[in-house]
Design a protein around this motif. Structure first.
Motif, PDB file in Angstrom:
ATOM      1  N   PRO A   1       0.874  -1.312   0.118  1.00  0.00           N
ATOM      2  CA  PRO A   1      -0.108   0.028  -0.016  1.00  0.00           C
ATOM      3  C   PRO A   1       0.908   1.157  -0.063  1.00  0.00           C
ATOM      4  CG  PRO A   1      -0.054  -0.893   2.155  1.00  0.00           C
ATOM      5  CD  PRO A   1       0.723  -1.918   1.371  1.00  0.00           C
ATOM      6  N   GLN A   2       0.467   2.193  -0.818  1.00  0.00           N
ATOM      7  CA  GLN A   2       1.257   3.497  -0.878  1.00  0.00           C
ATOM      8  C   GLN A   2       0.603   4.759  -0.650  1.00  0.00           C
ATOM      9  OE1 GLN A   2       3.853   3.435  -4.854  1.00  0.00           O
ATOM     10  NE2 GLN A   2       2.861   1.684  -5.007  1.00  0.00           N
ATOM     11  N   LEU A   3       1.163   5.780  -0.079  1.00  0.00           N
ATOM     12  CA  LEU A   3       0.900   6.946   0.102  1.00  0.00           C
ATOM     13  C   LEU A   3       1.006   7.706  -0.985  1.00  0.00           C
ATOM     14  CD1 LEU A   3       2.807   7.836   3.743  1.00  0.00           C
ATOM     15  CD2 LEU A   3       0.205   7.434   3.412  1.00  0.00           C
ATOM     16  N   LYS A   4      -0.059   8.669  -1.326  1.00  0.00           N
ATOM     17  CA  LYS A   4      -0.111   9.421  -2.486  1.00  0.00           C
ATOM     18  C   LYS A   4       0.715  10.625  -2.440  1.00  0.00           C
ATOM     19  CE  LYS A   4      -3.046  11.826  -5.962  1.00  0.00           C
ATOM     20  NZ  LYS A   4      -2.497  10.973  -7.002  1.00  0.00           N
ATOM     21  N   ALA A   5       1.755  10.544  -2.810  1.00  0.00           N
ATOM     22  CA  ALA A   5       2.675  11.894  -2.761  1.00  0.00           C
ATOM     23  C   ALA A   5       3.266  12.592  -3.765  1.00  0.00           C
ATOM     24  CB  ALA A   5       3.942  11.299  -1.724  1.00  0.00           C
ATOM     25  N   ASP A   6       3.663  13.830  -3.683  1.00  0.00           N
ATOM     26  CA  ASP A   6       4.203  14.336  -4.765  1.00  0.00           C
ATOM     27  C   ASP A   6       5.737  14.594  -4.746  1.00  0.00           C
ATOM     28  OD1 ASP A   6       5.227  16.318  -6.682  1.00  0.00           O
ATOM     29  OD2 ASP A   6       3.554  17.828  -6.093  1.00  0.00           O
ATOM     30  N   TRP A   7       6.738  13.858  -5.666  1.00  0.00           N
ATOM     31  CA  TRP A   7       7.971  13.891  -5.547  1.00  0.00           C
ATOM     32  C   TRP A   7       8.608  15.452  -5.602  1.00  0.00           C
ATOM     33  CZ3 TRP A   7      10.816  10.194  -3.416  1.00  0.00           C
ATOM     34  CH2 TRP A   7      10.346   8.815  -3.351  1.00  0.00           C
ATOM     35  N   ASN A   8       7.981  16.147  -6.506  1.00  0.00           N
ATOM     36  CA  ASN A   8       8.462  17.533  -6.532  1.00  0.00           C
ATOM     37  C   ASN A   8       8.315  18.385  -5.398  1.00  0.00           C
ATOM     38  OD1 ASN A   8       9.320  17.291  -9.285  1.00  0.00           O
ATOM     39  ND2 ASN A   8       7.227  17.695 -10.011  1.00  0.00           N
ATOM     40  N   TRP A   9       7.208  18.316  -4.634  1.00  0.00           N
ATOM     41  CA  TRP A   9       7.140  18.775  -3.348  1.00  0.00           C
ATOM     42  C   TRP A   9       7.961  18.350  -2.359  1.00  0.00           C
ATOM     43  CZ3 TRP A   9       6.521  17.599   1.748  1.00  0.00           C
ATOM     44  CH2 TRP A   9       5.930  18.709   2.552  1.00  0.00           C
TER      45      TRP A   9
END
Length: 361
Positions: free
Chosen positions: A336-344
């Protein structure tokens, strides 16, 4: 966060924010001019073309690689590439933080040709600072997970790990199932957490968790501190006391280390929290300052080859290629993965590191 006594703050420092790593890197010695082995071309007027080729352009058989472990895998990859190419590789191995610090310390006289990091934002920072050499035609690049690699060919994630909760099976009878569980009384004074200034993957988890949960995500880390969690160095330093039983749990544990220790018979296992976690790709990049460009390109090709990807899975890492699966660990679609923004995550890494260190130190 970078100590101004040593380095003028730069976008590179901001985008690769392993804040205390520079002090470690500045203390490291070695490499020198290892990456600068080519000689200058002869004067065209003094020799024929064939003589110039023989005298001023000797066969390039060197490469300098800086890599963030695991050590066994790094050695096998280097040995495999050397056997295939005949190129002699000089390797420096350290954490992502120490590698970035070494690059910064050597920026006036670069030695490394290729870097392999354990943090995607760190590679993004190198690209954004104009320090990478694009290689879009790399072999098998089209088979890589597109979310983990650069579309323009500035970095290639040939492997990945996931961050989870590792626990000593002899000490912890009821393993936690969520990140919040680690603040429960039964886990008081039992939790280690890696230092984000030394571990790129730990920083990935912290920035990813905060990006997914907003500023309220700091409540989780405060609850860890209140429950006796301690900052315990980089990933290995955080895990080793749990393997020996001095501690019970590692929050934000790098999973491949846990799988490897478990396979050796150690009383250790890992869970991926139900609310999701962060996958930490391990990008490789050619540095623009390389003096061995063709060898560097060939090394990237080797990292993405069938042979190297098999080495990756044997080391309990997830392969970077989507057409290859591991049979000794959880694969991407099982976590299961968290939804995250790599740029942020990249842009806010320095601030997160500073605040986290103030909380725990």
């Amino acid at each position: 966060m970078w100590n101004p006594k040593f380095v003028k703050p730069s976008k590179f420092a901001k985008d690769a924010p392993l804040a205390l790593a520079l002090a470690f890197g500045m203390a490291l010695t070695g490499c020198g001019n290892a990456g600068n082995s080519n000689t200058a071309a002869a004067d065209p007027s003094s020799a024929s073309d064939s003589t110039k080729t023989e005298q001023s352009q000797p066969a390039d058989n060197k490469l300098v690689v800086y890599t963030a472990g695991p050590e066994g895998l790094a050695n096998k990859l280097i040995e495999g590439y050397q056997a295939e190419s005949g190129v002699q590789v000089d390797m420096f191995q350290g954490t992502t933080g120490k590698i970035l610090a070494r690059l910064e310390a050597e920026k006036s006289n670069p030695a490394a040709d290729v870097v392999i990091l354990a943090s995607l934002p760190a590679a993004q920072g190198l690209k954004d600072d104009g320090l990478t050499l694009a290689y879009p035609e790399a072999k098998n690049a089209d088979k890589l997970n597109a979310d983990w690699s650069d579309a323009e060919g500035n970095y290639f994630s040939s492997s990945a790990s996931a961050l989870g909760i590792a626990y000593n099976t002899s000490l912890i009878s009821t393993p936690p199932t969520s990140w919040a569980d680690l603040s429960k009384p039964e886990y008081k004074d039992q939790v280690n957490i890696p230092d984000p200034s030394l571990s790129g993957s730990a920083l990935d988890f912290m920035t990813g968790y905060l990006n997914a949960n907003g500023d309220s995500g700091w409540d989780l880390f405060q609850s860890y501190k209140d429950n006796g969690a301690v900052l315990a160095g980089a990933n290995k330093e955080a895990l080793d006391p749990v393997i020996t039983g001095a501690k019970g749990i590692v929050a934000s544990a790098v999973d491949y280390m846990t799988y490897s220790a478990k396979a050796k018979g150690e009383p250790i296992d890992i869970v991926y929290p139900s609310e999701g976690t962060i996958i930490s790709p391990r990008p490789a990049a050619i540095l623009k300052s390389t003096q061995h460009k063709e060898n560097a390109k060939a090394f990237i090709d080797y990292l993405l080859s069938d042979e190297a990807q098999k080495m990756v899975t044997n080391a309990y890492l997830m392969p970077g290629r989507t057409d290859i699966k591991a049979d000794n660990r959880a694969n991407l679609d099982e976590i299961p993965q968290l939804k995250a923004d790599w740029n942020w995550m990249s842009e806010n890494g320095a601030e997160v590191t500073e605040r986290f260190l103030k909380l725990f130190k």
